[in-house]
Structure formats: C-alpha cells, structure tokens
Design a protein around this motif. Structure first.
Motif, PDB file in Angstrom:
ATOM      1  N   UNK A  31       0.725  -1.156   0.477  1.00 28.27           N
ATOM      2  CA  UNK A  31       0.345   0.186   0.386  1.00 28.27           C
ATOM      3  C   UNK A  31       0.750   0.744  -0.158  1.00 28.27           C
ATOM      4  N   UNK A  32       1.983   0.905   1.170  1.00 26.07           N
ATOM      5  CA  UNK A  32       2.784   2.365   0.651  1.00 26.07           C
ATOM      6  C   UNK A  32       3.666   2.364  -0.883  1.00 26.07           C
ATOM      7  N   UNK A  33       3.466   1.465  -0.808  1.00 24.07           N
ATOM      8  CA  UNK A  33       4.756   1.723  -2.805  1.00 24.07           C
ATOM      9  C   UNK A  33       3.759   1.805  -3.910  1.00 24.07           C
ATOM     10  N   UNK A  34       2.377   1.594  -3.554  1.00 27.02           N
ATOM     11  CA  UNK A  34       1.514   1.898  -3.991  1.00 27.02           C
ATOM     12  C   UNK A  34       1.481   3.078  -4.092  1.00 27.02           C
ATOM     13  N   UNK A  83       2.545  -1.151 -12.894  1.00 18.86           N
ATOM     14  CA  UNK A  83       2.853  -1.725 -11.311  1.00 18.86           C
ATOM     15  C   UNK A  83       2.267  -0.785 -10.647  1.00 18.86           C
ATOM     16  N   UNK A  84       1.764   0.609 -10.473  1.00 19.85           N
ATOM     17  CA  UNK A  84       1.587   0.828  -9.283  1.00 19.85           C
ATOM     18  C   UNK A  84       0.226   0.885  -8.932  1.00 19.85           C
ATOM     19  N   UNK A  85      -0.895  -0.420 -10.044  1.00 21.52           N
ATOM     20  CA  UNK A  85      -1.864  -0.508 -10.025  1.00 21.52           C
ATOM     21  C   UNK A  85      -1.995  -2.434  -9.636  1.00 21.52           C
ATOM     22  N   UNK A  86      -1.095  -3.076  -9.295  1.00 19.87           N
ATOM     23  CA  UNK A  86      -0.644  -4.398  -9.254  1.00 19.87           C
ATOM     24  C   UNK A  86      -0.012  -3.655  -7.777  1.00 19.87           C
TER      25      UNK A  86
END
Length: 155
Positions: free
Chosen positions: A97-100, A122-125
C-alpha cells in the motif's frame, strides 16, 4: 513417542497456505524478471533507467526482481507458523500500500525518486496486492478446523 500437535505440519492452516502461495508467486515473478523473453529490454541495476519489461507490461530492474525474490523467501518461511503467516500477509500488504502511494507520485517519471522503477501497470498491481494480502491476512483462519484434524487421524 512425540506429540504431533506440538509441531503442526508445515502450512497446515489456511493462513499458512495463503502465505505459502503468495510467497511462491513472488519467487516465480522474481525469477521470471531475469529470464530473457519473459522480460524484454535492457535490465539495469535500479532506477527509472531500466527499460526491462516483465511480460511486456511491468517495468522491472535487478533491484525490483531481488525485492520480489526476498518477499517470496519471507512468505515461504512465514508459512511455518500461523502468526508469522498472518503478519507476513498484513505487513506485506501494508508495504505494498505504501509502495502504491509512492508510485502515485513517481510512476513513469525519470527522476531519481523512481528508484524501484515503477510504471502505471506496476502501480495498479501494487494496489491489488495490498488489498489482497491484507484481506487474506484478516480473513483466512489461523487454526485448523476440527474436520481437518479428523481427516488427519483417520488417514
């Protein structure tokens, strides 16, 4: 004679199986990121300069692949215990979640801040992984059912 209930079998509960499956998927993705043909383009160590694309969709780098491998190893190890499995899924989900959120600001940018590297796919994944892992951590039971114990004693 040893008491088999003192040392339950590896990945005996649903949450342990969940952590094991997630860990194996991360291992497979981490390995696939190094395989030419599955990953196309120029694979660099880190940063947005990596032009490698896993499955032609997800931007990856050596660092990105190593992170996937590390997440996979942790998941496989966490599957030894129900508490560790639950922690792996929930904390891992929070990390994603933080990476998103991080990706919302850095994905598709060529700045030094995009060191992972990330693109929109990547972000949606990462959002799907965050939600999925957290849900699995809270929803999957941490103990074996009595039915499982009856089957184990009969078999």
């Amino acid at each position: 004679m040893s008491d088999s209930s003192a040392h339950p079998p590896y990945a005996a509960t649903a949450v342990q199986k969940g952590a094991l499956i997630v860990g194996i998927v991360f291992l497979v993705v981490g390995i696939a990121g190094f395989i030419p043909g599955i990953t196309t383009g120029s694979l660099s160590g880190a940063g947005s300069g990596s032009m490698a694309m896993l499955l032609g969709l997800f931007q990856v780098s050596v660092l990105h692949n190593i992170v996937h491998l590390a997440f996979g190893v942790v998941g496989v190890i966490a599957a030894r215990g129900a508490g560790a499995s639950r922690g792996y899924l929930i904390i891992g989900g929070i990390v994603y979640a933080v990476l998103w959120i991080y990706g919302l600001f850095t994905a598709n940018h060529t700045s030094g801040a995009n060191f992972v590297p990330l693109n929109t796919a990547d972000n949606w994944l990462h959002l799907v992984l965050a939600v999925g892992m957290i849900l699995l951590g809270f929803v999957l039971p941490r103990s074996r059912s009595r039915r499982d114990d009856r089957i184990r004693t009969v078999g």
